[in-house]
Design a protein around this motif. Structure first.
Motif, PDB file in Angstrom:
ATOM      1  N   ARG A 119     -65.181 -56.220 -22.890  1.00  0.00           N
ATOM      2  CA  ARG A 119     -64.844 -56.586 -21.506  1.00  0.00           C
ATOM      3  C   ARG A 119     -66.003 -56.288 -20.565  1.00  0.00           C
ATOM      4  O   ARG A 119     -66.336 -57.083 -19.679  1.00  0.00           O
ATOM      5  N   ALA A 120     -66.634 -55.129 -20.755  1.00  0.00           N
ATOM      6  CA  ALA A 120     -67.730 -54.732 -19.866  1.00  0.00           C
ATOM      7  C   ALA A 120     -68.926 -55.672 -19.999  1.00  0.00           C
ATOM      8  O   ALA A 120     -69.582 -56.003 -19.004  1.00  0.00           O
ATOM      9  N   LEU A 121     -69.211 -56.120 -21.206  1.00  0.00           N
ATOM     10  CA  LEU A 121     -70.336 -57.037 -21.399  1.00  0.00           C
ATOM     11  C   LEU A 121     -70.071 -58.383 -20.747  1.00  0.00           C
ATOM     12  O   LEU A 121     -70.970 -58.977 -20.125  1.00  0.00           O
ATOM     13  N   HIS A 122     -68.862 -58.882 -20.877  1.00  0.00           N
ATOM     14  CA  HIS A 122     -68.512 -60.133 -20.200  1.00  0.00           C
ATOM     15  C   HIS A 122     -68.740 -60.008 -18.698  1.00  0.00           C
ATOM     16  O   HIS A 122     -69.320 -60.894 -18.061  1.00  0.00           O
ATOM     17  N   THR A 123     -68.295 -58.900 -18.130  1.00  0.00           N
ATOM     18  CA  THR A 123     -68.412 -58.706 -16.679  1.00  0.00           C
ATOM     19  C   THR A 123     -69.870 -58.527 -16.265  1.00  0.00           C
ATOM     20  O   THR A 123     -70.320 -59.101 -15.266  1.00  0.00           O
ATOM     21  N   ALA A 124     -70.617 -57.744 -17.051  1.00  0.00           N
ATOM     22  CA  ALA A 124     -72.022 -57.492 -16.729  1.00  0.00           C
ATOM     23  C   ALA A 124     -72.859 -58.762 -16.823  1.00  0.00           C
ATOM     24  O   ALA A 124     -73.835 -58.929 -16.084  1.00  0.00           O
ATOM     25  N   SER A 127     -72.412 -60.402 -13.483  1.00  0.00           N
ATOM     26  CA  SER A 127     -72.894 -59.634 -12.324  1.00  0.00           C
ATOM     27  C   SER A 127     -73.718 -58.446 -12.801  1.00  0.00           C
ATOM     28  O   SER A 127     -73.314 -57.284 -12.659  1.00  0.00           O
ATOM     29  N   PRO A 128     -74.901 -58.718 -13.385  1.00  0.00           N
ATOM     30  CA  PRO A 128     -75.681 -57.624 -13.974  1.00  0.00           C
ATOM     31  C   PRO A 128     -76.114 -56.561 -12.972  1.00  0.00           C
ATOM     32  O   PRO A 128     -76.155 -55.376 -13.315  1.00  0.00           O
ATOM     33  N   ARG A 129     -76.393 -56.962 -11.734  1.00  0.00           N
ATOM     34  CA  ARG A 129     -76.866 -55.976 -10.759  1.00  0.00           C
ATOM     35  C   ARG A 129     -75.823 -54.882 -10.518  1.00  0.00           C
ATOM     36  O   ARG A 129     -76.172 -53.732 -10.248  1.00  0.00           O
ATOM     37  N   ASP A 130     -74.557 -55.224 -10.644  1.00  0.00           N
ATOM     38  CA  ASP A 130     -73.487 -54.248 -10.408  1.00  0.00           C
ATOM     39  C   ASP A 130     -73.280 -53.299 -11.586  1.00  0.00           C
ATOM     40  O   ASP A 130     -72.466 -52.376 -11.508  1.00  0.00           O
ATOM     41  N   HIS A 131     -73.993 -53.521 -12.694  1.00  0.00           N
ATOM     42  CA  HIS A 131     -73.763 -52.723 -13.898  1.00  0.00           C
ATOM     43  C   HIS A 131     -75.004 -51.964 -14.365  1.00  0.00           C
ATOM     44  O   HIS A 131     -75.025 -51.436 -15.469  1.00  0.00           O
ATOM     45  N   PHE A 142     -77.995 -53.670 -21.161  1.00  0.00           N
ATOM     46  CA  PHE A 142     -77.744 -55.109 -21.161  1.00  0.00           C
ATOM     47  C   PHE A 142     -77.949 -55.675 -19.760  1.00  0.00           C
ATOM     48  O   PHE A 142     -78.630 -56.692 -19.580  1.00  0.00           O
ATOM     49  N   ALA A 143     -77.369 -55.020 -18.773  1.00  0.00           N
ATOM     50  CA  ALA A 143     -77.491 -55.487 -17.390  1.00  0.00           C
ATOM     51  C   ALA A 143     -78.958 -55.534 -16.957  1.00  0.00           C
ATOM     52  O   ALA A 143     -79.403 -56.493 -16.319  1.00  0.00           O
ATOM     53  N   ASP A 144     -79.713 -54.512 -17.314  1.00  0.00           N
ATOM     54  CA  ASP A 144     -81.125 -54.461 -16.945  1.00  0.00           C
ATOM     55  C   ASP A 144     -81.888 -55.622 -17.567  1.00  0.00           C
ATOM     56  O   ASP A 144     -82.665 -56.315 -16.883  1.00  0.00           O
ATOM     57  N   ARG A 160     -76.221 -71.368 -17.759  1.00  0.00           N
ATOM     58  CA  ARG A 160     -76.156 -71.830 -19.149  1.00  0.00           C
ATOM     59  C   ARG A 160     -76.310 -70.654 -20.121  1.00  0.00           C
ATOM     60  O   ARG A 160     -75.578 -70.530 -21.093  1.00  0.00           O
ATOM     61  N   PHE A 161     -77.287 -69.784 -19.833  1.00  0.00           N
ATOM     62  CA  PHE A 161     -77.482 -68.602 -20.672  1.00  0.00           C
ATOM     63  C   PHE A 161     -76.204 -67.768 -20.716  1.00  0.00           C
ATOM     64  O   PHE A 161     -75.763 -67.326 -21.783  1.00  0.00           O
ATOM     65  N   ALA A 162     -75.594 -67.561 -19.541  1.00  0.00           N
ATOM     66  CA  ALA A 162     -74.357 -66.771 -19.474  1.00  0.00           C
ATOM     67  C   ALA A 162     -73.248 -67.443 -20.276  1.00  0.00           C
ATOM     68  O   ALA A 162     -72.518 -66.777 -21.025  1.00  0.00           O
ATOM     69  N   ARG A 163     -73.114 -68.738 -20.126  1.00  0.00           N
ATOM     70  CA  ARG A 163     -72.080 -69.470 -20.871  1.00  0.00           C
ATOM     71  C   ARG A 163     -72.273 -69.299 -22.379  1.00  0.00           C
ATOM     72  O   ARG A 163     -71.323 -69.029 -23.121  1.00  0.00           O
ATOM     73  N   HIS A 164     -73.520 -69.411 -22.818  1.00  0.00           N
ATOM     74  CA  HIS A 164     -73.808 -69.270 -24.237  1.00  0.00           C
ATOM     75  C   HIS A 164     -73.556 -67.846 -24.724  1.00  0.00           C
ATOM     76  O   HIS A 164     -73.073 -67.643 -25.837  1.00  0.00           O
ATOM     77  N   PHE A 165     -73.876 -66.851 -23.880  1.00  0.00           N
ATOM     78  CA  PHE A 165     -73.687 -65.476 -24.360  1.00  0.00           C
ATOM     79  C   PHE A 165     -72.229 -65.027 -24.277  1.00  0.00           C
ATOM     80  O   PHE A 165     -71.792 -64.196 -25.078  1.00  0.00           O
TER      81      PHE A 165
END
Length: 361
Positions: A119-124, A127-131, A142-144, A160-165
């Motif tokens: 769950r945390a990876l999906h969210t990060a 919104s990577p800056r928040d994690h 991961f966020a960094d 696109r990158f986010a969708r793929h990951f």
């Protein structure tokens, strides 16, 4: 002599490729190259792993250089700006650490911890800056790395990158359930799942910031581009399966094309290995044909406009790096300590992982 005759590791010895894994066509037709930034890349990624606390300091000191994670990326994304290659290499090192955490969560029966991480990876990812300061260092790392990757190309590439990951994370979840329940996927199920767990489209996406240009959809989705991209990734995934089969049998794995062939196609282990090798060799021969089609496609994109020239040049750079992937993957599997099962004290427990058996927190 070794593919890389120089290294920042203490020793550098020639690598003997076992005959069962040797691919003369790779050694002869796919000369290995190395990004000039590599020595600094290795040092900086080692430092980043320590700063992000992604591996214990003693594991970093003893194993990271020998795992050759940065060699793999430095042999792939040739021509990438230094800061792009550094971001990719850190992300790749993170990916290996995540893969190891996923494996240990399965081995030690930690489904709650895995679901929380998923769950945390999906969210990060969204919104990577928040994690960046997440309590789980794997999420923070991961966020960094993702935040840095998002800085190179437009938002459309990021989405696109986010969708793929997101799809990769869900594939890892399916793998978690399969392994927990002892389910060996059928060959077709496995091939579809493997394209996601190996992150075929992530590594292909990263060709674009390396080339300095987001490719138009019509170019990226064109068969002349997509086919060599897929073949380069299939080669890597299936060669990985061939090389890691002993490691995964020792660890009671269920995700390996060889294991699916033995279980569902009723092959002997020897027949499965031969079939894997055949698939790997076909990928190479098919790529050589597809590469030429891709180069003709790149030529056709040069229509006399500045934009046409830019896109054509970027496509050629991407095709060149698809080719580099073959040699980089090949030598990585024989130089990296990640696959030297016979040298481990326990063939089911890699010495570079954090193997703590603590229960759910």
């Amino acid at each position: 002599m070794p593919a890389f005759p120089y290294s920042t590791t203490p020793t550098s010895t020639a690598v003997a490729v076992p005959p069962s894994l040797a691919l003369p066509v790779i050694e002869a037709e796919f000369p290995r190259q190395l990004h000039a930034y590599w020595p600094r890349l290795q040092e900086n990624t080692r430092r980043w792993l320590l700063e992000m606390r992604l591996m214990p300091a003693d594991k970093v000191a003893e194993h990271v250089d020998g795992l050759r994670y940065t060699d793999l990326m430095a042999g792939y994304y040739l021509g990438a700006p230094d800061e792009v290659l550094q971001a990719i290499a850190d992300y790749s090192a993170w990916f290996f650490v995540w893969d190891d955490r996923h494996d240990r969560d399965i081995v030690h029966g930690r489904p709650v911890a895995w679901r929380r991480l998923r769950r945390a990876l999906h969210t990060a990812l969204d919104s990577p800056r928040d994690h960046l300061h997440h309590q789980d260092t794997l999420v923070a790392g991961f966020a960094d790395s993702v935040l840095r990757l998002y800085s190179f190309l437009p938002q459309t590439w990021n989405a696109r990158f986010a969708r793929h990951f997101h799809a990769v994370i869900e594939a890892y979840d399916r793998e978690f359930r399969n392994r927990t329940e002892g389910v060996v996927p059928t060959v077709e199920e496995y091939l579809a799942l493997r394209r996601l767990t190996f992150a075929h489209w992530i590594w292909t996406d990263l060709l674009e910031p390396s080339a300095g240009l987001e490719l138009p959809d019509a170019v990226r989705k064109h068969p002349a581009y997509r086919r060599p991209a897929l073949l380069s990734q299939e080669f890597a995934a299936w060669y990985n399966d061939l090389c890691s089969l002993p490691k995964e049998i020792a660890g009671d794995e269920v995700h390996n094309l060889g294991i699916s062939l033995v279980t569902h196609e009723k092959m002997t282990l020897e027949q499965a290995i031969a079939d894997l090798r055949r698939r790997v060799e076909e990928c190479i021969s098919q790529f050589l044909v597809a590469e030429q089609e891709g180069l003709r496609f790149a030529d056709a994109l040069e229509d006399g406009t500045l934009r046409g020239k830019e896109v054509s040049t970027a496509v050629r750079a991407c095709l060149g790096n698809m080719r580099n992937w073959f040699s980089s993957v090949y030598w990585f599997h024989h130089e990296s300590g990640r696959y030297r099962v016979d040298s481990w004290d326990d063939r089911s427990t890699p010495p570079y992982v954090n193997n703590e058996t603590a229960g759910e927190k």
